[in-house]
Design a protein around this motif. Sequence first.
Motif, short mmCIF file in Angstrom:
data_model
loop_
_atom_site.label_atom_id
_atom_site.label_comp_id
_atom_site.label_asym_id
_atom_site.label_seq_id
_atom_site.Cartn_x
_atom_site.Cartn_y
_atom_site.Cartn_z
N MET A 1 24.31 8.25 -19.95
CA MET A 1 23.63 7.77 -21.14
C MET A 1 22.17 8.22 -21.11
O MET A 1 21.48 8.06 -20.13
N SER A 2 21.72 8.80 -22.21
CA SER A 2 20.34 9.27 -22.24
C SER A 2 19.38 8.10 -22.32
O SER A 2 19.70 7.03 -22.82
N GLY A 3 18.15 8.31 -21.80
CA GLY A 3 17.16 7.25 -21.79
C GLY A 3 16.47 7.09 -23.13
O GLY A 3 16.66 7.88 -24.05
N GLY A 4 15.64 6.08 -23.25
CA GLY A 4 14.90 5.84 -24.48
C GLY A 4 14.65 4.38 -24.68
O GLY A 4 15.43 3.54 -24.21
N ILE A 5 13.57 4.04 -25.36
CA ILE A 5 13.22 2.65 -25.66
C ILE A 5 13.58 2.38 -27.12
O ILE A 5 13.16 3.12 -28.02
N ILE A 6 14.33 1.32 -27.35
CA ILE A 6 14.74 0.99 -28.71
C ILE A 6 14.48 -0.49 -28.99
O ILE A 6 14.29 -1.28 -28.07
N ARG A 7 14.46 -0.82 -30.28
CA ARG A 7 14.34 -2.22 -30.73
C ARG A 7 15.49 -2.52 -31.67
O ARG A 7 16.07 -1.61 -32.27
N PRO A 8 15.82 -3.80 -31.85
CA PRO A 8 16.89 -4.15 -32.79
C PRO A 8 16.54 -3.71 -34.21
O PRO A 8 15.37 -3.58 -34.57
N TYR A 9 17.59 -3.51 -34.99
CA TYR A 9 17.46 -3.10 -36.38
C TYR A 9 18.02 -4.19 -37.29
O TYR A 9 19.14 -4.67 -37.08
N GLY A 10 17.26 -4.61 -38.27
CA GLY A 10 17.71 -5.60 -39.23
C GLY A 10 17.63 -5.08 -40.65
O GLY A 10 18.62 -4.61 -41.23
N ASP A 11 16.44 -5.13 -41.21
CA ASP A 11 16.23 -4.64 -42.57
C ASP A 11 15.70 -3.20 -42.58
O ASP A 11 16.07 -2.40 -43.43
N HIS A 71 11.31 -8.12 -27.91
CA HIS A 71 11.88 -7.50 -26.73
C HIS A 71 12.32 -6.06 -27.01
O HIS A 71 12.79 -5.73 -28.10
N LEU A 72 12.17 -5.21 -26.01
CA LEU A 72 12.59 -3.82 -26.10
C LEU A 72 13.79 -3.58 -25.18
O LEU A 72 13.98 -4.28 -24.19
N VAL A 73 14.58 -2.60 -25.52
CA VAL A 73 15.73 -2.21 -24.71
C VAL A 73 15.46 -0.83 -24.12
O VAL A 73 15.15 0.11 -24.86
N ASP A 74 15.59 -0.73 -22.79
CA ASP A 74 15.40 0.54 -22.09
C ASP A 74 16.78 1.11 -21.78
O ASP A 74 17.47 0.64 -20.88
N LEU A 75 17.20 2.10 -22.55
CA LEU A 75 18.54 2.66 -22.39
C LEU A 75 18.75 3.28 -21.01
O LEU A 75 19.88 3.33 -20.51
N SER A 76 17.68 3.72 -20.38
CA SER A 76 17.83 4.34 -19.05
C SER A 76 18.20 3.31 -17.99
O SER A 76 18.64 3.68 -16.90
#
Length: 252
Positions: A1-11, A71-76
């Motif tokens: 799985m590739s790395g990256g910082i993501i946040r939840p998506y709502g609107d 909160h952030l999600v670190d895919l790595s």
Amino acid sequence: MSGGIIRPYGDTTGDGMVQVSFTLPVPCDKRGEGAALQLAAKMGLDPAMVVHAKQMGEGFTFFVVYGRVNHLVDLSQVVVAERDFPLLSAKEVNALVKRRLRRKLVVVGACIGTDAHTVGIDAILNVKGIAGEKGLEYYRELRVVNLGAQVAVPDLVEAARAEKADAVLVSQVVTQRDAHLHNTREMSAAFREAMPADRRPLLVVGGPRFDERMAGELGVDRIFGRGTTPAEVASYLVHALITNRPQARRAA
């Protein structure tokens, strides 16, 4: 799985909006909604709003809360149990069993303890299968013994011994007070006590609330989570019992 910082998506992309649901032992009124918002705030939702509230019996209310998290999600850093065996067709499974095992591969399945939910084990074992995919009974080189629901662990061990099972498949849906974990540990301990390691069947458990990475901790060979198909289970059995241990299983 590739790395990256993501946040939840709502609107909008990256707005951090999430929706959570829970039940509180409070009446369905303004005070109850206030309690839900207090919990949401402690969970890190700010701002938050109650978008649904419904009484679930006297003194209990089900809530759906929508709000923003920072909160952030670190895919790595995400760790998952990857499939480490090839996915085979029914024809390929049958051919391998016939050529390498030279007898039927015997599978015993059950729901153990007080668990009466057979939908999962039936979806894997019964010929009708699930979502158009045939179950293990469809595989001509597999002999399937489905013991059904609420099977006591000693009875499962005895059935596996009597049938000379190559693999035991157990489905657990009931999770109150971690019943699925306790039952699985009891089962693995019973098989270890009843049979020497070289005669013990492969132990496989499945259910929607299992962590697939806990196989070693629970004393089983494999855990399958929600969404598992009969083809995945059949492919794993061939991989574990034949491809990886051809000499041992041929002599069994």
